[in-house]
Design a protein around this motif. Structure first.
Motif, PDB file in Angstrom:
ATOM      1  N   VAL A 176       0.840  -1.199   0.000  1.00  0.00           N
ATOM      2  CA  VAL A 176       0.000   0.000   0.000  1.00  0.00           C
ATOM      3  C   VAL A 176       0.876   1.251   0.000  1.00  0.00           C
ATOM      4  O   VAL A 176       1.956   1.266   0.592  1.00  0.00           O
ATOM      5  CB  VAL A 176      -0.949   0.020   1.222  1.00  0.00           C
ATOM      6  N   ASP A 177       0.416   2.285  -0.692  1.00  0.00           N
ATOM      7  CA  ASP A 177       1.112   3.571  -0.733  1.00  0.00           C
ATOM      8  C   ASP A 177       0.434   4.535   0.228  1.00  0.00           C
ATOM      9  O   ASP A 177      -0.803   4.608   0.291  1.00  0.00           O
ATOM     10  CB  ASP A 177       1.080   4.155  -2.142  1.00  0.00           C
ATOM     11  N   ARG A 178       1.252   5.277   0.965  1.00  0.00           N
ATOM     12  CA  ARG A 178       0.702   6.285   1.878  1.00  0.00           C
ATOM     13  C   ARG A 178       1.751   7.350   2.146  1.00  0.00           C
ATOM     14  O   ARG A 178       2.962   7.132   1.911  1.00  0.00           O
ATOM     15  CB  ARG A 178       0.240   5.643   3.182  1.00  0.00           C
ATOM     16  N   THR A 180       4.491   9.567   3.932  1.00  0.00           N
ATOM     17  CA  THR A 180       5.509   9.227   4.915  1.00  0.00           C
ATOM     18  C   THR A 180       6.561  10.326   4.943  1.00  0.00           C
ATOM     19  O   THR A 180       6.660  11.139   4.012  1.00  0.00           O
ATOM     20  CB  THR A 180       6.171   7.877   4.577  1.00  0.00           C
ATOM     21  N   ILE A 193       5.502  10.056  -0.703  1.00  0.00           N
ATOM     22  CA  ILE A 193       4.689   8.844  -0.772  1.00  0.00           C
ATOM     23  C   ILE A 193       5.614   7.636  -0.704  1.00  0.00           C
ATOM     24  O   ILE A 193       6.573   7.527  -1.467  1.00  0.00           O
ATOM     25  CB  ILE A 193       3.864   8.796  -2.071  1.00  0.00           C
TER      26      ILE A 193
END
Length: 232
Positions: A176-178, A180, A193
């Motif tokens: 998953v990308d989030r 940071t 990201i």
């Protein structure tokens, strides 16, 4: 008791005492030391037998690894090195055979003598024809470690189950990308990201000197070294 544990190479903090009020007894220490002398592969559990085990879960960044085909091979290599380090503490030399499951719909693949392979070697084996567990290697080929690739299923992780001779199992799910925190070229910090994956590790409680949290922390450290390009 501490002297006995030290002499027999047993970590008291990892023992569950059977004495009054949970105190660790001499029998507990001797039993743990005896378990450390067993081979890594456990006997096949009888049908219906419930194996005592522990599971831990963590998250690790894999932004660089997701742009290459190495993520699965790096996880297998990291898991193998971690299990070998635990056995080395008991001066036991064992062969490490890994059963790799996934992606969904694919047949399990087997990596025999995985401790002799680096990431590229493991990747080559995983891309080749399957190795049957009941081939010429016979009993020696039964896996002690299993890795479950759940990418593409829509789940972050699943609690891996210990089957047959397996004493350590690792699973990971969709990346998953989030947002940071990232290091900027000028030395500052900013928001970017990142790609992350969840790892779940289950270990047989009879694997002496190994807790799920301890093993998973080592797997994570090795994977982070691969991510940063510092692995050896």
């Amino acid at each position: 008791m501490r002297r006995l544990a030290h002499d027999r190479g047993v970590h008291l903090g990892g023992l569950t005492g059977t004495g009054p009020r949970g105190r660790v007894t001499t029998d507990d220490v001797n039993r743990a030391a005896s378990m450390a002398e067993l081979p890594l592969a456990s006997p096949v559990a009888a049908p219906g037998t419930v194996r005592a085990c522990h599971t831990a879960v963590t998250e690790v960044e894999v932004t660089r690894l997701t742009t290459s085909p190495d993520l699965l091979a790096c996880l297998v290599e990291s898991s193998v090195r971690t299990v070998r380090s635990v056995r080395a503490a008991t001066a036991e030399v064992v062969r490490t055979t890994v059963s790799v499951h996934g992606p969904p719909g694919g047949a399990p693949r087997t990596v025999v003598n995985a401790h002799d392979l680096g990431v590229q070697g493991i990747q080559r084996v995983l891309g080749a024809a399957d190795t049957p567990l009941n081939g010429s290697e016979g009993q020696a080929s039964r896996p002690e470690l299993s890795v479950h690739d759940l990418r593409g299923t829509g789940v972050l992780f699943d609690v891996p189950v210990l089957e047959d001779s397996v004493v350590v199992a690792l699973s990971f799910g969709d990346v998953v990308d989030r947002p940071t925190v990232v290091e900027l070229p000028d030395g500052g910090r900013g928001i970017g990201i990142g790609s992350f994956v969840h790892l779940a590790l289950t270990v047989d409680e009879h694997l002496a000197g190994a807790s799920a949290a301890r093993l998973l922390a080592q797997v994570r450290q090795r994977l982070e070294a691969h991510e940063s390009g510092r692995s050896s």
